[in-house]
Design a protein around this motif. Sequence first.
Motif, PDB file in Angstrom:
ATOM      1  N   ASN A  14     -13.524   1.913  12.158  1.00 16.95           N
ATOM      2  CA  ASN A  14     -13.702   1.178  10.909  1.00 16.95           C
ATOM      3  C   ASN A  14     -15.090   0.557  10.802  1.00 16.95           C
ATOM      4  OD1 ASN A  14     -11.111   1.765  10.078  1.00 16.95           O
ATOM      5  ND2 ASN A  14     -10.274  -0.245  10.585  1.00 16.95           N
TER       6      ASN A  14
ATOM      7  N   GLU B 148      -1.084   4.682   3.756  1.00 18.47           N
ATOM      8  CA  GLU B 148      -0.863   5.922   3.013  1.00 18.47           C
ATOM      9  C   GLU B 148      -0.746   5.636   1.521  1.00 18.47           C
ATOM     10  OE1 GLU B 148       2.685   9.209   2.772  1.00 18.47           O
ATOM     11  OE2 GLU B 148       1.938   8.667   4.761  1.00 18.47           O
TER      12      GLU B 148
ATOM     13  N   HIS C 162      -5.801   1.988   6.907  1.00 14.26           N
ATOM     14  CA  HIS C 162      -5.266   3.343   7.059  1.00 14.26           C
ATOM     15  C   HIS C 162      -3.853   3.453   6.471  1.00 14.26           C
ATOM     16  CE1 HIS C 162      -8.494   5.022   9.778  1.00 14.26           C
ATOM     17  NE2 HIS C 162      -8.781   3.739   9.712  1.00 14.26           N
TER      18      HIS C 162
ATOM     19  N   THR D  86       0.055   4.207  11.123  1.00 11.31           N
ATOM     20  CA  THR D  86      -0.347   5.035   9.981  1.00 11.31           C
ATOM     21  C   THR D  86       0.884   5.269   9.113  1.00 11.31           C
ATOM     22  OG1 THR D  86       0.084   7.057  11.245  1.00 11.31           O
ATOM     23  CG2 THR D  86      -2.182   6.208  11.259  1.00 11.31           C
TER      24      THR D  86
ATOM     25  N   LYS E 124      -6.808   1.787   2.376  1.00 14.01           N
ATOM     26  CA  LYS E 124      -6.737   3.136   2.935  1.00 14.01           C
ATOM     27  C   LYS E 124      -7.801   3.406   3.993  1.00 14.01           C
ATOM     28  CE  LYS E 124      -4.413   5.187  -1.059  1.00 14.01           C
ATOM     29  NZ  LYS E 124      -4.444   6.218  -2.140  1.00 14.01           N
ATOM     30  N   ARG E 125      -9.020   2.902   3.795  1.00 14.62           N
ATOM     31  CA  ARG E 125     -10.091   3.192   4.755  1.00 14.62           C
ATOM     32  C   ARG E 125     -10.095   2.236   5.946  1.00 14.62           C
ATOM     33  NH1 ARG E 125     -15.753   4.308   1.789  1.00 14.62           N
ATOM     34  NH2 ARG E 125     -16.351   4.384   4.005  1.00 14.62           N
TER      35      ARG E 125
ATOM     36  N   ASP F 253     -10.332  -5.933  10.935  1.00 15.61           N
ATOM     37  CA  ASP F 253      -9.796  -5.427   9.668  1.00 15.61           C
ATOM     38  C   ASP F 253      -9.815  -6.494   8.587  1.00 15.61           C
ATOM     39  OD1 ASP F 253      -7.850  -6.659  11.362  1.00 15.61           O
ATOM     40  OD2 ASP F 253      -6.262  -5.989  10.031  1.00 15.61           O
TER      41      ASP F 253
ATOM     42  N   ARG G  33      -9.333   2.215  16.543  1.00 15.74           N
ATOM     43  CA  ARG G  33      -9.278   2.088  15.089  1.00 15.74           C
ATOM     44  C   ARG G  33     -10.368   1.135  14.586  1.00 15.74           C
ATOM     45  NH1 ARG G  33      -4.962   2.049  11.562  1.00 15.74           N
ATOM     46  NH2 ARG G  33      -4.359   4.045  12.534  1.00 15.74           N
TER      47      ARG G  33
END
Length: 556
Positions: free
Chosen positions: A366, A459, A457, A504, A453-454, A304, A362
């Motif tokens: 991604n 909100e 993740h 999330t 967000k992508r 990430d 996840r």
Amino acid sequence: MTTDIEIARAAEKRPIQEIGEKLGITGADLIPYGHDKAKVSAGFIAGLKGRKQGRLILVTAINPTPAGEGKTTTTVGLGDGLAAIGKNAAICIREASLGPNFGMKGGAAGGGYAQVVPMEEMNLHFTGDFHAITAAHNLLSAMIDNHIHWGNALDIDLRRIVWRRVLDVNDRALRDVVTGLGGVPNGFPRQGGFDITVASEVMACLCLADDLADLQQRLGDMIVAYRRDKTPVHARDLKADGAMTVLLKDALQPNLVQTLEHTPAFVHGGPFANIAHGCNSVMATKTALALADYVVTEAGFGADLGAEKFFDIKCRKAGLHPDCVVLVATVRALKMNGGVARADLGAEDVAAVKQGCANLGRHIENLRQFGVPVVVAINHFAGDSEAEVAAVKAYAEARGAEAHLCRHWAEGSKGITALAERVAHIADGDAAQFAPIYPDEMPLWEKIETVAKRIYHAEEVSADPRILAQLKEWEEQGFGNLPVCMAKTQYSFSTDPKKLGAPTGHMVPVREVRLSAGAGFVVAICGDIMTMPGLPRVPAAETIRLNDAGEVEGLF
């Protein structure tokens, strides 16, 4: 059990000229630093332009945990594995920072029988690159204060100096300081602070530069302060870029060393991945790609952070096109993501492994957004059970990503040949359709939101109106096409290091933005991330020492 440093010390290293010859680098094109490390000359590198490029393989990982993932160890092991199956391979990794070495994280040379050597020198002063970066950065700091002392012809606003000082030591007491105390001879008092050297924009500039001319241009472009009319003051306005380039002349040349199995390894540059872009230098990677058929590199921390920045910053800026991604995971780390305490990791717990695999899933999801094939490497630990390993393989397979059990730490290249063969096959194909996840022309705030967000993740992404106004102002000044460099905790997809797994519904707060005009990106600092780390309660420095034979002990 034999320790990493004992294994490294027992290695039968070959002369660095012999390692260079594997890649077609003659002894005349190497600048030796002793018998086992050297820099590759700038003239030789300049002559490589236009050569056909090899295949680029990125090694990344799930979010790091105290249980260990072994990303660098897998990078080294995979490079050795490719060489063992007859491939012309090279490795590209970052240099180690003294801060983490003497703090908590440890070194950056791999481990077990998948190491780069000389391990001790690499984890300490090596070829002096970090010292040169520290000196160049702080020379600019001194020139700013000196300019103000002698009349401030540039009309620098003392309240708007954005250039801090750096030190390659974890020292929380220096995060915020006041300089210039003691009266007129010592200049004007002002608030400042220190970052760790690997967070310096000078480090980023060196790692993204193509040559000395490009480096000086980037250094000159760096914004150090603002005038009273709020116009930027650049390093070249202070006539600092030339002297800084002189200090960095040798540091810009990539370092060549070897693995325990004598695979060539370029170790160069070291920007942090949570507060900088986390990749080794563009010069080292491009040099390796021009000389080897397969180049294995890594990006810092979890995918990430490291992989996203590798793709969206380094590959975008350097025109690189990765052919395959290896995602490293361990059963132990997945169990921690599944809720198992560190003290209980030795007991078999298939249910916890399955629950923790959400973090792995996840990352697979991604990475696929960038259009590059993903293979999972399960870095084996002695306590892993067959049922736990089978659970990870089944989880990956259910998501269309094969997983290979790798024993390179204990067995060297022979423990990772299956992964090497598969990765080479994928890299030789045409499956990769690489593209960053946002275009250059997207507004800066939308780029930040896209990553949050992508990839994370989230909100929601929040920021004070002044931050949004600052981003808009930079866009108006012509910086809107720059990528964003997200600075957040490495331990979680969120900004809360305690939220493991695949959280999330969380919010990503952007509390500060910094323009790195020389490096060519905008840094968004999220949550409580620090640009000057502190030492842990029991730092590694407490156990590092020389034994009676004058050998280093405690370094890992």
